[in-house]
Design a protein around this motif. Structure first.
Motif, PDB file in Angstrom:
ATOM      1  N   MET A   1      33.757   5.851   6.522  1.00 21.73           N
ATOM      2  CA  MET A   1      32.732   4.774   6.535  1.00 21.73           C
ATOM      3  C   MET A   1      31.886   4.861   5.267  1.00 21.73           C
ATOM      4  O   MET A   1      31.442   5.933   4.898  1.00 21.73           O
ATOM      5  N   PHE A   5      26.685   1.323   4.479  1.00 20.53           N
ATOM      6  CA  PHE A   5      26.983   0.220   5.392  1.00 20.53           C
ATOM      7  C   PHE A   5      26.290   0.322   6.750  1.00 20.53           C
ATOM      8  O   PHE A   5      25.560  -0.592   7.151  1.00 20.53           O
ATOM      9  N   TYR A   9      23.288  -2.291   7.696  1.00 15.92           N
ATOM     10  CA  TYR A   9      23.992  -3.400   8.349  1.00 15.92           C
ATOM     11  C   TYR A   9      23.027  -4.425   8.966  1.00 15.92           C
ATOM     12  O   TYR A   9      23.118  -5.620   8.691  1.00 15.92           O
ATOM     13  N   ARG A  25      26.437 -15.479  19.597  1.00 15.23           N
ATOM     14  CA  ARG A  25      26.638 -14.250  20.387  1.00 15.23           C
ATOM     15  C   ARG A  25      26.243 -14.476  21.844  1.00 15.23           C
ATOM     16  O   ARG A  25      26.966 -14.073  22.762  1.00 15.23           O
ATOM     17  N   GLU A  38      33.471  -3.488  25.220  1.00 11.44           N
ATOM     18  CA  GLU A  38      33.196  -4.046  23.897  1.00 11.44           C
ATOM     19  C   GLU A  38      33.786  -3.120  22.830  1.00 11.44           C
ATOM     20  O   GLU A  38      33.554  -1.909  22.845  1.00 11.44           O
ATOM     21  N   ILE A  39      34.510  -3.707  21.893  1.00 11.80           N
ATOM     22  CA  ILE A  39      35.156  -2.934  20.815  1.00 11.80           C
ATOM     23  C   ILE A  39      34.273  -2.956  19.573  1.00 11.80           C
ATOM     24  O   ILE A  39      33.807  -4.012  19.155  1.00 11.80           O
ATOM     25  N   GLY A  40      34.062  -1.810  18.967  1.00 12.70           N
ATOM     26  CA  GLY A  40      33.318  -1.746  17.701  1.00 12.70           C
ATOM     27  C   GLY A  40      31.925  -2.327  17.863  1.00 12.70           C
ATOM     28  O   GLY A  40      31.519  -3.225  17.132  1.00 12.70           O
ATOM     29  N   SER A  41      31.185  -1.752  18.783  1.00 15.92           N
ATOM     30  CA  SER A  41      29.888  -2.348  19.173  1.00 15.92           C
ATOM     31  C   SER A  41      28.808  -2.188  18.109  1.00 15.92           C
ATOM     32  O   SER A  41      27.744  -2.791  18.206  1.00 15.92           O
ATOM     33  N   VAL A  45      24.214  -5.087  18.702  1.00 13.81           N
ATOM     34  CA  VAL A  45      23.562  -6.413  18.610  1.00 13.81           C
ATOM     35  C   VAL A  45      23.825  -7.250  19.867  1.00 13.81           C
ATOM     36  O   VAL A  45      22.974  -8.038  20.277  1.00 13.81           O
ATOM     37  N   PRO A  61      33.325   3.980  16.657  1.00 16.45           N
ATOM     38  CA  PRO A  61      33.683   5.259  16.025  1.00 16.45           C
ATOM     39  C   PRO A  61      32.663   5.814  15.024  1.00 16.45           C
ATOM     40  O   PRO A  61      32.764   6.981  14.653  1.00 16.45           O
ATOM     41  N   ASP A  62      31.704   5.018  14.607  1.00 14.76           N
ATOM     42  CA  ASP A  62      30.774   5.495  13.574  1.00 14.76           C
ATOM     43  C   ASP A  62      29.500   6.059  14.210  1.00 14.76           C
ATOM     44  O   ASP A  62      28.813   5.383  14.984  1.00 14.76           O
ATOM     45  N   MET A  65      26.144   4.135  13.456  1.00 12.62           N
ATOM     46  CA  MET A  65      26.098   2.893  14.244  1.00 12.62           C
ATOM     47  C   MET A  65      25.761   3.216  15.708  1.00 12.62           C
ATOM     48  O   MET A  65      24.912   2.562  16.321  1.00 12.62           O
ATOM     49  N   THR A 103      33.098  -8.525  18.363  1.00 18.94           N
ATOM     50  CA  THR A 103      32.458  -9.438  17.417  1.00 18.94           C
ATOM     51  C   THR A 103      32.447  -8.812  16.021  1.00 18.94           C
ATOM     52  O   THR A 103      31.976  -7.692  15.838  1.00 18.94           O
ATOM     53  N   LEU A 104      33.002  -9.529  15.074  1.00 22.55           N
ATOM     54  CA  LEU A 104      33.050  -9.133  13.653  1.00 22.55           C
ATOM     55  C   LEU A 104      33.701  -7.754  13.505  1.00 22.55           C
ATOM     56  O   LEU A 104      33.221  -6.909  12.739  1.00 22.55           O
TER      57      LEU A 104
END
Ligand SMILES: C[S@@+](CC[C@H](N)C(=O)[O-])C[C@H]1O[C@@H](n2cnc3c(N)ncnc32)[C@H](O)[C@@H]1O
Length: 199
Positions: A1, A5, A9, A25, A38-41, A45, A61-62, A65, A103-104
């Motif tokens: 990462m 970012f 973000y 959203r 939810e994937i990659g939350s 947001v 995974p981050d 975040m 989302t995104l």
């Protein structure tokens, strides 16, 4: 990462979020019912908008975040558990979720087809698949610009591809697309889909 970012973000996204994304959203996430993944939350947001969910398993995974998403987690109407994992290998059993939200995210996931196959595995038959993504635009000049800019963009924005055709990937994996809404001349879309048939 990329180091900047996750830290910047929310600040970078603020103008877009205020102007339009918030409404997009809310409309999308309110459609998520029952047990939700939810994937990659990210920074969470979407968390405050889970009005119709029974529970949410959010994967991110981050670590920065995940840490930043705690504030939004506290504001969610539904209980949220956050998992440190990738979408390509989900720690959930088959047929677990009533709704899946991303989302995104499919712009960034290294192997989006593998992630969609995992979504299908963990989604119950008839589950709602709800996406908000920026995508490859069906217009020759824009498409070319997206291709040219993507290598630099990926470098700056932590693996994000400007030119992913996520809608084609969704269709390719056999998820039924029920509706698509487009924003900003087709650069952003929402997709409401269904995986399989409810028994
Ligand atoms: C552009 S951010 C979007 C965050 C949030 N979903 C939103 O709408 O603001 C992309 C997110 O995808 C996550 N991500 C990257 N690779 C991933 C993977 N393989 N599986 C799941 N999430 C991933 C990143 O860590 C990041 O939080």
């Amino acid at each position: 990462m990329g180091k900047w970012f996750p830290h910047l973000y929310d600040t970078v996204m603020k103008p877009l979020e205020k102007r339009k994304f918030k409404r997009i959203r809310i409309k999308l996430v309110e459609q998520a019912t029952g047990k939700v993944m939810e994937i990659g939350s990210g920074t969470g947001v979407n968390f405050p908008y889970y009005r119709n969910a029974v529970s949410v398993d959010a994967i991110e995974p981050d670590s920065v975040m995940r840490e930043r998403s705690q504030k939004n987690r506290a504001q969610s109407p539904a209980p949220i558990q956050i998992w440190n994992t990738d979408a390509e290998q989900l720690p959930f059993g088959d047929d677990t979720f009533d709704s899946v939200v991303a989302t995104l995210v499919f712009c960034t996931i290294p192997n989006p087809i593998k992630a969609l196959e995992e979504v299908k595995r963990v989604a119950k038959p008839g589950a709602a698949i709800l996406l908000f993504e920026h995508v490859r635009v069906d217009q020759p000049v824009m498409e070319k610009a997206q291709d040219v800019l993507t290598p630099l963009w990926k470098h700056i924005c932590d693996g994000c591809h400007l030119n992913r055709d996520t809608l084609a990937s969704v269709r390719q994996t056999g998820i039924e697309v029920n509706s698509v809404e487009s924003f900003y001349k087709g650069v952003f879309i929402t997709v409401s889909g269904t995986w399989g048939q409810a028994p």
